[in-house]
Design a protein around this motif. Structure first.
Motif, PDB file in Angstrom:
ATOM      1  N   GLN A 194      50.588  21.894  37.313  1.00 16.49           N
ATOM      2  CA  GLN A 194      51.024  21.870  36.077  1.00 16.49           C
ATOM      3  C   GLN A 194      50.018  22.274  35.059  1.00 16.49           C
ATOM      4  O   GLN A 194      50.103  21.963  33.595  1.00 16.49           O
ATOM      5  CB  GLN A 194      51.562  20.351  35.678  1.00 16.49           C
TER       6      GLN A 194
ATOM      7  N   LYS B 158      42.397  22.332  38.401  1.00 19.04           N
ATOM      8  CA  LYS B 158      43.807  22.020  37.834  1.00 19.04           C
ATOM      9  C   LYS B 158      44.661  22.168  38.959  1.00 19.04           C
ATOM     10  O   LYS B 158      44.744  22.685  39.729  1.00 19.04           O
ATOM     11  CB  LYS B 158      43.962  23.067  36.636  1.00 19.04           C
TER      12      LYS B 158
ATOM     13  N   ASN C  23      47.135  20.288  34.692  1.00 16.34           N
ATOM     14  CA  ASN C  23      46.313  19.123  34.267  1.00 16.34           C
ATOM     15  C   ASN C  23      44.985  18.965  35.164  1.00 16.34           C
ATOM     16  O   ASN C  23      45.086  19.669  36.311  1.00 16.34           O
ATOM     17  CB  ASN C  23      47.156  17.954  34.716  1.00 16.34           C
TER      18      ASN C  23
END
Length: 108
Positions: free
Chosen positions: A39, A36, A41
């Motif tokens: 943030q 990830k 994501n």
């Protein structure tokens, strides 16, 4: 996107029938699709999934790579020098992008 930079090491000259070690490395992050970003994501999978080497247009080495391969994959293999020619190194990334390097070798 991180900069992808292929590097190879091929002797410029060799004796006929000499066994050489050909070395290849590509600077690549090899994102597995599990990491990830800051943030939170998921970073999509993007790896080098195929590496092949051609000598005078004939495939002399190839390997399929999986997500378990580390970043900046390094490969070396033996090669018997029988004639002068040009190596072409090709790395293929997910999505089809290719990175190539060519090196000439003279055999005496």
């Amino acid at each position: 996107m991180a900069k992808v930079k292929p590097r190879v090491k091929v002797p410029k000259t060799a004796e006929k029938d000499e066994i050489l070690e050909i070395k290849a490395l590509i600077a690549h992050p090899m994102h597995t699709g599990r990491a990830k970003d800051k943030q939170g994501n998921v970073i999509p999978r993007k790896i080098i999934n195929k590496f092949k080497v051609l000598f005078e247009g004939k495939e002399v080495f190839s390997v399929d790579m999986e997500p378990a391969v580390s970043a900046n994959p390094y490969v070396s293999f033996p090669f018997k020098a029988e004639k002068s020619g040009t190596f072409e190194f090709v790395w293929t990334e997910d999505g089809g992008a290719e990175f190539t390097v060519s090196k000439k070798m003279a055999v005496s």
